[in-house]
Structures are given as C-alpha cells and as structure tokens.
Design a protein around this motif. Structure first.
Motif, short mmCIF file in Angstrom:
data_model
loop_
_atom_site.label_atom_id
_atom_site.label_comp_id
_atom_site.label_asym_id
_atom_site.label_seq_id
_atom_site.Cartn_x
_atom_site.Cartn_y
_atom_site.Cartn_z
N LEU A 169 0.84 -1.19 0.00
CA LEU A 169 0.00 0.00 0.00
C LEU A 169 0.88 1.25 0.00
N TYR A 170 0.64 2.15 -0.95
CA TYR A 170 1.36 3.43 -0.97
C TYR A 170 0.60 4.41 -0.10
N GLU A 171 1.23 4.86 0.97
CA GLU A 171 0.56 5.75 1.92
C GLU A 171 0.99 7.20 1.76
N GLY A 172 1.75 7.53 0.72
CA GLY A 172 2.23 8.88 0.53
C GLY A 172 1.13 9.91 0.37
N GLU A 173 -0.02 9.46 -0.13
CA GLU A 173 -1.16 10.36 -0.27
C GLU A 173 -2.17 10.15 0.84
N SER A 174 -1.83 9.32 1.84
CA SER A 174 -2.74 9.05 2.94
C SER A 174 -2.19 9.48 4.29
N GLU A 175 -0.88 9.68 4.37
CA GLU A 175 -0.26 10.04 5.64
C GLU A 175 1.08 10.73 5.38
N ALA A 176 1.35 11.76 6.16
CA ALA A 176 2.64 12.44 6.04
C ALA A 176 3.04 12.98 7.41
N PHE A 177 4.34 12.99 7.65
CA PHE A 177 4.92 13.54 8.87
C PHE A 177 5.89 14.65 8.48
N CYS A 178 6.01 15.64 9.33
CA CYS A 178 7.05 16.65 9.16
C CYS A 178 7.30 17.28 10.52
N GLY A 179 8.38 18.02 10.62
CA GLY A 179 8.69 18.72 11.85
C GLY A 179 7.67 19.81 12.14
N LEU A 180 7.48 20.11 13.41
CA LEU A 180 6.50 21.12 13.79
C LEU A 180 6.86 22.49 13.20
N GLU A 181 8.14 22.84 13.20
CA GLU A 181 8.56 24.12 12.64
C GLU A 181 8.34 24.17 11.13
N ASP A 182 8.58 23.07 10.43
CA ASP A 182 8.31 23.02 8.99
C ASP A 182 6.82 23.17 8.71
N PHE A 183 6.01 22.51 9.53
CA PHE A 183 4.56 22.63 9.36
C PHE A 183 4.11 24.06 9.62
N GLN A 184 4.66 24.68 10.65
CA GLN A 184 4.32 26.06 10.97
C GLN A 184 4.70 27.00 9.82
N ALA A 185 5.86 26.78 9.22
CA ALA A 185 6.30 27.60 8.09
C ALA A 185 5.37 27.43 6.89
N ALA A 186 4.96 26.20 6.62
CA ALA A 186 4.03 25.95 5.51
C ALA A 186 2.68 26.61 5.79
N LEU A 187 2.24 26.55 7.02
CA LEU A 187 0.98 27.16 7.41
C LEU A 187 1.03 28.68 7.22
N LEU A 188 2.13 29.28 7.64
CA LEU A 188 2.31 30.72 7.47
C LEU A 188 2.35 31.09 5.98
N SER A 189 3.05 30.30 5.19
CA SER A 189 3.11 30.55 3.74
C SER A 189 1.72 30.44 3.12
N TRP A 190 0.94 29.48 3.58
CA TRP A 190 -0.43 29.30 3.08
C TRP A 190 -1.27 30.55 3.37
N ARG A 191 -1.17 31.05 4.60
CA ARG A 191 -1.96 32.24 4.97
C ARG A 191 -1.51 33.46 4.16
N GLU A 192 -0.20 33.63 3.98
CA GLU A 192 0.31 34.74 3.18
C GLU A 192 -0.17 34.64 1.73
N PHE A 193 -0.16 33.42 1.19
CA PHE A 193 -0.66 33.21 -0.18
C PHE A 193 -2.12 33.62 -0.28
N LEU A 194 -2.94 33.18 0.67
CA LEU A 194 -4.37 33.50 0.63
C LEU A 194 -4.60 35.02 0.78
N ASP A 195 -3.82 35.65 1.63
CA ASP A 195 -3.98 37.09 1.84
C ASP A 195 -3.57 37.89 0.60
N GLU A 196 -2.61 37.37 -0.17
CA GLU A 196 -2.12 38.09 -1.35
C GLU A 196 -2.97 37.83 -2.59
N SER A 197 -3.62 36.67 -2.65
CA SER A 197 -4.35 36.35 -3.88
C SER A 197 -5.80 36.72 -3.82
#
Length: 123
Positions: free
Chosen positions: A95-123
């Motif tokens: 079973l390929y779980e790459g599209e069903s589960e992912a792990f990352c560091g908390l700081e990396d997740f926080q950075a992606a979350l911040l980038s997401w919010r900035e993207f939404l605010d700019e577009s």
C-alpha cells in the motif's frame, strides 16, 4: 519539504502542491483548513502552546483528514488509516501511503501554514 500554492484564475479555487511523501499536507490545507481564518488562528495558537510546553499533543479530526501535533512533529492522515481494518496484499504488492499520511517537523509545518496564509492574503 517543498510546496507551491496556486489559485485557478478561472474558478477561483486554491491548489496546494507538496513534494512527494507530503502530498496529503496540501490536501489538508485545501480541504480541511481552506480559507477559514478562525481555524488557521486556532492551529497557530496550538503550535505556540506546543512550542512553549504548555501542551504536549493535540488532534484536529476533520471530515476526511486529521491533523496531529506534538512538541516536535506534525502528522496529517486520512481518517480511514485510524480504522482497525487490516489489508492483506500479495507478496509483491504493498500500500502506498504517501497520499494518505505524512509527517514533518513542527517548525516546517508552521512555516508551511504561514506561507499558506500569506498566499491567501495576497491572492
């Protein structure tokens, strides 16, 4: 972990593409978090509490995907993975779980979350 955010100019829908083995993070951002500022703020506050040690873990169960956070990492997974169903595959299959589960560091997740919010605010 690499990612890219885009907005479809024809439909206005947002797209979040993440690198291999992290694809589900993009699905979670689009499908579960979306453009909901209150949910975004809640997750950011939880991350801050985890970082200062006033909270050790947290889970947000969504419609199809869930988010688990602890002091060090983030996990996004399809809710079906939590079911106790056992699947048996032939020896040459898995079973390929790459599209069903992912792990990352908390700081990396926080950075992606911040980038997401900035993207939404700019577009």
């Amino acid at each position: 972990m690499e990612y890219e955010f885009r907005r479809n100019t024809m439909t206005g829908t947002v797209i979040a593409n993440f690198s291999m083995d992290h694809e589900i993070l993009g699905f979670w951002l689009v499908e579960e978090l979306g453009e909901q500022r209150d949910k975004y703020n809640e997750v950011c506050q939880i991350i801050e509490r985890l970082q200062v040690g006033s909270l050790s873990q947290w889970r947000l169960v969504g419609r199809g995907l869930s988010l688990e956070l602890d002091n060090d990492s983030a996990r996004v997974f399809a809710n079906e993975l939590e079911e106790d169903a056992e699947y048996e595959f032939e020896e040459s299959m898995s079973l390929y779980e790459g599209e069903s589960e992912a792990f990352c560091g908390l700081e990396d997740f926080q950075a992606a979350l911040l980038s997401w919010r900035e993207f939404l605010d700019e577009s």
